[in-house]
Design a protein around this motif. Sequence first.
Motif, PDB file in Angstrom:
ATOM      1  N   ASN A 155      -3.119  -4.052   4.246  1.00  0.00           N
ATOM      2  CA  ASN A 155      -2.626  -2.693   4.468  1.00  0.00           C
ATOM      3  C   ASN A 155      -3.531  -2.018   5.495  1.00  0.00           C
ATOM      4  O   ASN A 155      -4.306  -2.706   6.160  1.00  0.00           O
ATOM      5  N   LEU A 156      -3.438  -0.713   5.611  1.00  0.00           N
ATOM      6  CA  LEU A 156      -4.211  -0.002   6.647  1.00  0.00           C
ATOM      7  C   LEU A 156      -5.718  -0.234   6.543  1.00  0.00           C
ATOM      8  O   LEU A 156      -6.434  -0.121   7.532  1.00  0.00           O
ATOM      9  N   ALA A 167       5.785  -2.573  10.634  1.00  0.00           N
ATOM     10  CA  ALA A 167       4.676  -3.054   9.801  1.00  0.00           C
ATOM     11  C   ALA A 167       4.674  -4.582   9.738  1.00  0.00           C
ATOM     12  O   ALA A 167       3.628  -5.230   9.895  1.00  0.00           O
ATOM     13  N   LEU A 168       5.866  -5.166   9.533  1.00  0.00           N
ATOM     14  CA  LEU A 168       5.932  -6.623   9.450  1.00  0.00           C
ATOM     15  C   LEU A 168       5.527  -7.262  10.774  1.00  0.00           C
ATOM     16  O   LEU A 168       4.822  -8.283  10.802  1.00  0.00           O
ATOM     17  N   SER A 169       5.921  -6.648  11.888  1.00  0.00           N
ATOM     18  CA  SER A 169       5.592  -7.271  13.177  1.00  0.00           C
ATOM     19  C   SER A 169       4.085  -7.200  13.440  1.00  0.00           C
ATOM     20  O   SER A 169       3.515  -8.142  13.992  1.00  0.00           O
ATOM     21  N   GLY A 185       5.678   3.990   6.784  1.00  0.00           N
ATOM     22  CA  GLY A 185       6.219   4.710   5.641  1.00  0.00           C
ATOM     23  C   GLY A 185       7.241   5.765   6.022  1.00  0.00           C
ATOM     24  O   GLY A 185       7.873   5.701   7.074  1.00  0.00           O
ATOM     25  N   LEU A 186       7.391   6.741   5.143  1.00  0.00           N
ATOM     26  CA  LEU A 186       8.382   7.788   5.353  1.00  0.00           C
ATOM     27  C   LEU A 186       8.105   8.541   6.655  1.00  0.00           C
ATOM     28  O   LEU A 186       9.016   8.854   7.412  1.00  0.00           O
ATOM     29  N   ASN A 187       6.819   8.820   6.928  1.00  0.00           N
ATOM     30  CA  ASN A 187       6.454   9.535   8.159  1.00  0.00           C
ATOM     31  C   ASN A 187       6.903   8.827   9.420  1.00  0.00           C
ATOM     32  O   ASN A 187       7.301   9.454  10.395  1.00  0.00           O
ATOM     33  N   GLY A 188       6.793   7.507   9.399  1.00  0.00           N
ATOM     34  CA  GLY A 188       7.136   6.728  10.582  1.00  0.00           C
ATOM     35  C   GLY A 188       8.621   6.414  10.679  1.00  0.00           C
ATOM     36  O   GLY A 188       9.049   5.780  11.628  1.00  0.00           O
ATOM     37  N   SER A 189       9.388   6.829   9.685  1.00  0.00           N
ATOM     38  CA  SER A 189      10.804   6.456   9.638  1.00  0.00           C
ATOM     39  C   SER A 189      11.688   7.506  10.299  1.00  0.00           C
ATOM     40  O   SER A 189      11.700   8.652   9.859  1.00  0.00           O
ATOM     41  N   PRO A 190      12.414   7.131  11.368  1.00  0.00           N
ATOM     42  CA  PRO A 190      13.294   8.107  12.020  1.00  0.00           C
ATOM     43  C   PRO A 190      14.439   8.586  11.121  1.00  0.00           C
ATOM     44  O   PRO A 190      14.927   9.690  11.299  1.00  0.00           O
ATOM     45  N   GLY A 218       0.840  -1.192   0.000  1.00  0.00           N
ATOM     46  CA  GLY A 218       0.000   0.000   0.000  1.00  0.00           C
ATOM     47  C   GLY A 218       0.873   1.240   0.000  1.00  0.00           C
ATOM     48  O   GLY A 218       2.048   1.170   0.373  1.00  0.00           O
ATOM     49  N   ARG A 219       0.295   2.345  -0.401  1.00  0.00           N
ATOM     50  CA  ARG A 219       1.048   3.607  -0.459  1.00  0.00           C
ATOM     51  C   ARG A 219       1.597   3.983   0.904  1.00  0.00           C
ATOM     52  O   ARG A 219       2.651   4.610   1.014  1.00  0.00           O
ATOM     53  N   GLU A 220       0.829   3.650   1.958  1.00  0.00           N
ATOM     54  CA  GLU A 220       1.230   4.075   3.305  1.00  0.00           C
ATOM     55  C   GLU A 220       2.576   3.498   3.742  1.00  0.00           C
ATOM     56  O   GLU A 220       3.188   3.978   4.689  1.00  0.00           O
ATOM     57  N   PHE A 221       3.045   2.460   3.031  1.00  0.00           N
ATOM     58  CA  PHE A 221       4.330   1.863   3.417  1.00  0.00           C
ATOM     59  C   PHE A 221       5.509   2.477   2.658  1.00  0.00           C
ATOM     60  O   PHE A 221       6.658   2.157   2.940  1.00  0.00           O
TER      61      PHE A 221
END
Lengths: 333, 265
Positions: free
Chosen positions: B205-206, B100-102, B217-222, B86-89
Motif C-alpha cells: 500500500n502507500l 493502483a494495479l498498474s 480510492g474515492l478521492n482519485g475516482s472520477p 489499505g484504507r487509501e484504496f
Amino acid sequence: MDYKGVWTLGEARNGELKEVSFELLSRGRKLADKLDEELVSLILGDEITEEQAEELIKRGADKVLLLNDPALKDFIVENYSNVITDLIEKYKPEIILAAATTMGRTVMPYLAIKTKTGLTADCTDLDIEEDTGNLLQTRPAIGGNILATIKTPNHRPQMATVRPHSTKAAQKDESRSGEIVHLELDKSLLDGRVKKLGFRKNEEDAINIQDADVIAAGGKGLKKGENFAMIRELAGFFDGAVGASRDAVDRDWISYPYQVGLSGKTVTPKLYFAVGISGAIQHLAGMKTSENIIAVNEDLGADIFKVADFGIVGDLFEIIPELNKQLAEEVSK
Amino acid sequence: MNIVIPIKQVPETSNVKMDEETGTMKRDGVESIINPLDLYAIETGIQIKEEYGGTITVITMGPPSADKSLKEAIAMGCDDGILLSGREFAGSDTWATSYALSEAIRAIGEFDLILAGERATDGDTGQVGPGIASWLDLTLSTYTSKVVDIKDKSVIVERMVEDGYEKLQLPLPALLTVVKEISFPRLPTLRGKQRSRKVEIPQWNLSNLKMKEDFLGLNGSPTRVVNIDHPKVTRGGTVIDVRNDASIEKAVSQLIDYLKSKELV
Ligand SMILES: Cc1cc2nc3c(=O)[nH]c(=O)nc-3n(C[C@H](O)[C@H](O)[C@H](O)COP(=O)(O)OP(=O)(O)OC[C@H]3O[C@@H](n4cnc5c(N)ncnc54)[C@H](O)[C@@H]3O)c2cc1C
Ligand SMILES: Nc1ncnc2c1ncn2[C@@H]1O[C@H](COP(=O)(O)O)[C@@H](O)[C@H]1O
C-alpha cells in the motif's frame, strides 16, 4: 469548464453503418436538447461514404466528424484511442457516448485513462441532472440485481458506453440538415505495434444474437443437441437468432457465442423465447431487459416465469411443435 | 514468460436468492470466491507457463481477507501473490483501481504478459483490464478466445467480436482479457494447496509502494455512485398451465394472440 457538445461514436462494418450508431443518436439527441448543445457523430473508418454521413445527420446529428483512412480500416484500439484522444483535446466535447460493443467496451476504457476522466459501462438509461447539467448514468450491476446511477461531477468529458438495443434507433428525418467535417489522419498518431492477421466469420446461424430482434433460446430441458432443430425452426419464423443457457453450451449442444447470461452475452431483443431454461440468476442477467419474454417450462416454480410476460407450463416437446405448426399456419395466411 | 494475473475476489452469487418483497439480494452467508471469469485467465496463464516456462504472479486489490483468493490461485499452479490492501484504496472506481494495479505491476518488475478476466461478476464493467493496459501503454486484446502462438517476442491471439473472430499479433509486453471459451479451469492440486500454505503474501500500500495519493480510492475516482435502485424481478405476466389437460392447442393460440397484440407476428 469550456467543454461543450454531445458526441456519439458511430460504428461501421463491411461498408455498413451499424444500427447501434442510430441508437446512440437517439440517446444523444435527447441529451443535447436538454443541454441546448450540439450533437456530433464521430465516425472512423476507411470508406465511409458521404451518403452514410448524411444519414447520421438525418437521424439526429447536427455535425458529423468523418475520418476516413486506410489505416483505420480495422479497429485497432491503440490507433483509435490515439486519434480520439487527439480529437478530444482539440474539440473538448462535454459528453461522449459509445455502444457497449466489443469495440466500445475496448476503446472507451483505454481512452478514459488517457484523457483522465470517468467512464460508466453498459448504461441502460441516461439523463441530465436539472441543476448541475451533469450526466446521470444508470446501469445494472451485480448480475442485474441493482440499478446504480453514477455521475462524473468534476471531470470532462463524461463518458459512457450504452447497452445495444436498450433504446430505439433514431428514425430518418429527411428535412434535417447539418455539417459534415472531413478530417485528415495525422499519421504520427498511428501506433503500429499491433497487426491484424485475419478474420474468421461465425459459422452456424450466421446472425449475431446481440443484433437480433427476436431470439429463441433453449436450455437443458431440450435434453439433447439435435432438439435445437425445433428452436431454430421457431427462430426462423421471425428471422431471429438462436440462443442458449450455459448448461446447453457446456453440453456442446451449441457453441459459446450463443450463450446468453452473465458469462455469455447480454441481449435486449423485442422478443425472447426461453424454452426449457430454468431462469437462474446468471441467465436472467443476460436477458431480463428483453421487451417481451415468453417462457415454456414444465416446472411452474421455475424462476423464468417470474420474468415472463407470457408463460406456458408444460412439456416443451408437445408445446414447441404445436407453436411451430400454428406459426406456419399464420405465415401461410 | 513472466505473467501477471490481476484477480478479484467477489461474492459468490450462484446461490443468491432475491428477496421478492424488497427486491434486495439476500447476502447472509454469501461466501467470497475468485471472480469466476478470472479462473479462465489463471488457467490460460498456467498453460502458457507449462509450455514456455516462467513464473506467474497473481495480484489482487481488496480487503486483507482477499489473500484467500491469492492462495487458491497459487494452489492451482501460480507462483507468487501480492495483496494490494489499505484504507487509501477504499471506494476506488475502475479508473483508480486500474491505476493502483498498474503501479503495483510496475513495481513487480519485468513481465511479458498480463492476463485479466473479461469482467468481474459484481462490478461487471470490464474496464479494469483495458485500463491497466492504457496506464502501462501495453498492447491490448480484449475478449481473447484463443492464444494461437507465442513467438518472436509477440503473442498471436484470436478475439471474439460480434460477428466472428479476429486474429491479432501483439508485441510483448501485452495485456489480454480472456473469455470463457479460452480454456477450462483446473482444480487446485493437493501439492499446490500445501505449497500455497507456505507462500508468504506481501501486502502493499502507500506505506511501501510509491503511488500518487490523489489518484487513489474515492478521492482519485472520477465517478460517483449517486443512487442505488432495486428493480423488482417479477413482471407478473400471464401463465397458463397445460400439464393436466389437453388444452395445448388453445394455450398456444392464446400465445399467438399475445404476439399479435404486440405486433410481433
Ligand atoms: C459465475 C457463473 C456464471 C454463469 N453464467 C451463466 C450464463 O452466462 N448463462 C447461463 O445461462 N447460465 C450461467 N450460469 C449457470 C446458471 O447458474 C444455471 O446453471 C444455468 O443457467 C442453467 O441452465 P438451464 O436453465 O438450461 O438448466 P436447468 O437449470 O437444469 O433448467 C432446465 C429447465 O428445463 C425444464 N425442463 C426439463 N424438461 C422439460 C420439458 N420436457 N418440457 C419443459 N421444460 C422442461 C426444467 O423444468 C428446468 O427448469 C452461470 C453460473 C455461474 C456460477
Ligand atoms: N480489485 C481488483 N484486483 C485485481 N484485479 C481486478 C480488480 N478489479 C478488477 N480486476 C481485474 O479486471 C477484470 C475486469 O474487472 P471489472 O472491470 O471490475 O469488470 C477482472 O476480471 C480482474 O482480472
